[in-house]
Design an enzyme around this catalytic site. Structure first.
Site, mmCIF file in Angstrom:
data_model
loop_
_atom_site.group_PDB
_atom_site.id
_atom_site.type_symbol
_atom_site.label_atom_id
_atom_site.label_comp_id
_atom_site.label_asym_id
_atom_site.label_seq_id
_atom_site.Cartn_x
_atom_site.Cartn_y
_atom_site.Cartn_z
ATOM 1 N N HIS A 279 0.829 -1.215 0.000
ATOM 2 C CA HIS A 279 0.000 0.000 0.000
ATOM 3 C C HIS A 279 0.852 1.250 0.000
ATOM 4 C CE1 HIS A 279 0.166 0.967 4.403
ATOM 5 N NE2 HIS A 279 0.143 -0.331 4.599
ATOM 6 N N ASP A 291 5.990 0.776 7.103
ATOM 7 C CA ASP A 291 4.565 0.609 6.803
ATOM 8 C C ASP A 291 4.099 1.730 5.899
ATOM 9 O OD1 ASP A 291 1.965 -0.204 6.847
ATOM 10 O OD2 ASP A 291 1.556 0.435 8.896
ATOM 11 N N GLU A 325 -5.054 2.059 2.507
ATOM 12 C CA GLU A 325 -5.149 0.816 3.285
ATOM 13 C C GLU A 325 -5.394 1.120 4.753
ATOM 14 O OE1 GLU A 325 -3.679 -2.402 5.933
ATOM 15 O OE2 GLU A 325 -2.896 -0.387 5.733
ATOM 16 N N GLU A 326 -4.648 2.112 5.254
ATOM 17 C CA GLU A 326 -4.625 2.356 6.700
ATOM 18 C C GLU A 326 -5.984 2.729 7.264
ATOM 19 O OE1 GLU A 326 -2.413 1.505 8.553
ATOM 20 O OE2 GLU A 326 -0.477 1.609 7.544
ATOM 21 N N ASP A 353 3.278 -6.243 3.329
ATOM 22 C CA ASP A 353 2.873 -5.157 4.246
ATOM 23 C C ASP A 353 3.180 -5.551 5.686
ATOM 24 O OD1 ASP A 353 1.795 -2.903 5.415
ATOM 25 O OD2 ASP A 353 -0.269 -3.598 5.279
ATOM 26 N N HIS A 424 3.083 2.771 13.071
ATOM 27 C CA HIS A 424 2.162 3.900 13.265
ATOM 28 C C HIS A 424 2.669 4.938 14.264
ATOM 29 C CE1 HIS A 424 -1.487 1.222 11.851
ATOM 30 N NE2 HIS A 424 -0.495 1.261 10.978
#
Ligand SMILES: [Zn+2]
Length: 467
Positions: A279, A291, A325-326, A353, A424
Site C-alpha cells: 500500500h 509501513d 489501506e490504513e 505489508d 504507526h
C-alpha cells in the site's frame, strides 16, 4: 551454491513427477536461478523506499502528501519500462489529525504523550476533563456496569505480546477499532487506549478507529506505553485520577486518490494475472518507511528484476500500489469492485505489508492438488532461508478481500519481531530498514512473481475461507 539450488529444485520436481507434470520447465528454473542471484546483488528495493520516504514523506490518504505519492509512483513506474501503467480512482475519506494534547490535571498534574486515533472526532473546544476508569481489555469494558463508566474517560490498558509473526496484534487491536463505541455505549465521554505496541518507548501509536450509527461519537486517543503504566500507578494510589484531553482533528469530507498499477504483459497467457501488492498510503506521524514504503520497494524491485530479463513471463505480472489501506482497505475494496469481471483471471495474489523482512516462510491458499507447485517454488527460495508453510493463508491486508471471491493467495511471511515497536509512530522512518533484509525480501518476491507467472498448475478451486 548454484548447483545446490538446482539440485533442490530438481529434487522437488522429481518427487512430484509421478503425479503431475513438472510445475516449472527448465527455462523457467534457469531464469529463476539467475533472478535470485541478480536480486541479491540489487539495492533497488532500498532505493525505492529511500526515494518515497525522502521525496514524499508522510502520505495519509486524501492529503496533499498522498497526491504527491501517487504522482511519484506513476512517474517511477513510467520510467521502469512496464508495458502499461494505470491510475484507478478511489474515493477516500480525508481526515486530519490537527492538535492533540492530554494531561493529568489532578492529583498529580503532568503531561501525557498521546496520538489521536485516525477518524476520531475532535473534543469540544477547550477539551474535556474527566476521571478515568481503567480496564485490562476491551472485553472487560464491554462487561462493565455502565454506572462505573458514565461521564468518565474509559482507559483500556491491554498490553501487546511480541511474536515473530505478529500474532499479538489481533487480540489487542480490537480495542482500537471498537473501543470508542463500547465506551460510548456505557456512557463514557472519551477513550484513552494503551498504544498497540511491543515497545516501551514514549511514542503513542496511532491507527484507525470506527464509529457506528446510533452510538455517540466520542473522541479517542492512544497513549504511549510508559504513560499507560503511569496512569495505572496513579490509580493504584487513588481512584480519582483526572485527565484533560484535547483533540482538534478534522473530517474534511471525501476526495479522490488512486490505486497505482504497473503491468508486465504475459507473453503466452496475458489474460491471467499474478498480483504483487503493497500500500502506497501511510500514517502521517512517521514517513511510512516500514509501513509500507518497504512493501512498495519490495514489489517494485521484483517487477524491475523481471523487466530486466530478455523474456516476458507467460502470465501477466501486475504490481498494485493500493490507496488508503490504513483507513480501512479502501483501495483494496475499490480494486476488487473495479476488477469484478476479471477476478476469475487472477491466478494468485500476495501483498508485502509487514516491514522489510527477511521472509522466512511461504504460506498459500491454493487447491490441495496444486501444493506440489508451491513446494517446488519454495525449493527455489530455500537458499534464501524460506520454508514451506500452511495452506490457509489470508494473503495480506489488501489482498484478503480476494479469497472470498475464489482468488488463490500466498503469504510471504516476514520476520515481524520488531515491527510493532515502530508501527504507526513518528519513529517509522528509513533508518529502521535493514538493507540486507529488504534485499532478501525483494529476491523472494521476484521469485514468487516469476515462478507463479510461469507455473504449469491449476490453483483453483481454493479451500474455503475459514479464518
Ligand atoms: Zn501497512
Amino acid at each position: 551454491m548454484l548447483h545446490s539450488f538446482r539440485a533442490l529444485a530438481l529434487g522437488a520436481g522429481l518427487l512430484t513427477a509421478g503425479l503431475h507434470a513438472q510445475p516449472f520447465d527448465d527455462a523457467t528454473l534457469n531464469h529463476s536461478d539467475r533472478l535470485r542471484d541478480h536480486a541479491l546483488q540489487s539495492d533497488i528495493a532500498w532505493q525505492v523506499v529511500e526515494s518515497l520516504t525522502t521525496e514524499v514523506g508522510p502520505r495519509l490518504a486524501g492529503t496533499e502528501g498522498d497526491a504527491r505519492a501517487v504522482a511519484w509512483a506513476k512517474a517511477r513506474f513510467e520510467a521502469m519500462g512496464f508495458d502499461a501503467v494505470r491510475l484507478e480512482p478511489v474515493t477516500v475519506p480525508h481526515w486530519e489529525r490537527g492538535y492533540a494534547d492530554a494531561q493529568v490535571t489532578l492529583p498529580f498534574p503532568q503531561p501525557l504523550v498521546i496520538s489521536a486515533l485516525g477518524n476520531s472526532v475532535p473534543t469540544p473546544e477547550g477539551g474535556i476533563e474527566a476521571r478515568i476508569v481503567r480496564f485490562d481489555t476491551l472485553a472487560d469494558l464491554e462487561a462493565a456496569d455502565p454506572a462505573q463508566v458514565k461521564g468518565k474517560l474509559a482507559f483500556i490498558d491491554h498490553k501487546m505480546e511480541r511474536f515473530k509473526d505478529g500474532r499479538g496484534y489481533g487480540p489487542v487491536v480490537k480495542a482500537r477499532g471498537r473501543g470508542a463505541v463500547a465506551a460510548a455505549q456505557k456512557g463514557a465521554v472519551g477513550l484513552l487506549l494503551r498504544s498497540v505496541s511491543t515497545s516501551s518507548h514514549r511514542f503513542a501509536h496511532t491507527g484507525v478507529m470506527r464509529y457506528v450509527d446510533g452510538v455517540a461519537k466520542i473522541p479517542a486517543a492512544a497513549i504511549s506505553p510508559p504513560d499507560a503504566d503511569q496512569l495505572t500507578r496513579m490509580l493504584a494510589r487513588q481512584d480519582d485520577i483526572q485527565v484533560k484531553l484535547e483533540l482538534a482533528s478534522m473530517d474534511k469530507g471525501q476526495t479522490t486518490s488512486y490505486n497505482v498499477i504497473g503491468e508486465i504483459r504475459g507473453r503466452s497467457q496475458p489474460e491471467e494475472i499474478v498480483v504483487i501488492g503493497a500500500h502506497l498510503d501511510s500514517w502521517d506521524e512517521g514517513t511510512g518507511a516500514l509501513d509500507d514504503g518497504a512493501g512498495v520497494g519490495i514489489v517494485t524491485a521484483a517487477a524491475q528484476h523481471i523487466l530486466d530479463l530478455e523474456q516476458r513471463p507467460a502470465r501477466t505480472v501486475r504490481v498494485v500500489l493500493y490507496a488508503a489501506e490504513e483507513i480501512g482497505l479502501i483501495g483494496a475494496k475499490a480494486y476488487r469492485d473495479h476488477h469484478q469481471a476479471d477476478l476469475d483471471n487472477h491466478y494468485i495474489a500476495a501483498e508485502a505489508d509487514f516491514g522489510a523482512g527477511p521472509i522466512y516462510r511461504l504460506d498459500s491458499r491454493v487447491n490441495e492438488a496444486a501444493r506440489p507447485a508451491i513446494e517446488a517454488m519454495v525449493a527455489q527460495m530455500a537458499p534464501l532461508g524460506v520454508t514451506l508453510g500452511h495452506n490457509h493463508s489470508w494473503g495480506g491486508p489488501d489482498v484478503s478481500v480476494l479469497p472470498p471471491l475464489g482468488v488463490p493467495v500466498a503469504g510471504l511471511n516476514m520476520d515481524g519481531t520488531d515491527y510493532f515497536d515502530y508501527h504507526h509512530t513518528p519513529d517509522d522512518t528509513l533508518d529502521k530498514i535493514d538493507p540486507e533484509a529488504i534485499r532478501q525480501s525483494a529476491a523472494v518476491y521476484t521469485l514468487f512473481a516469476w515462478l507463479m507467472a510461469n507455473a504449469d498448475s491449476t490453483l483453483r478451486p481454493i479451500p474455503p475461507t475459514t479464518n
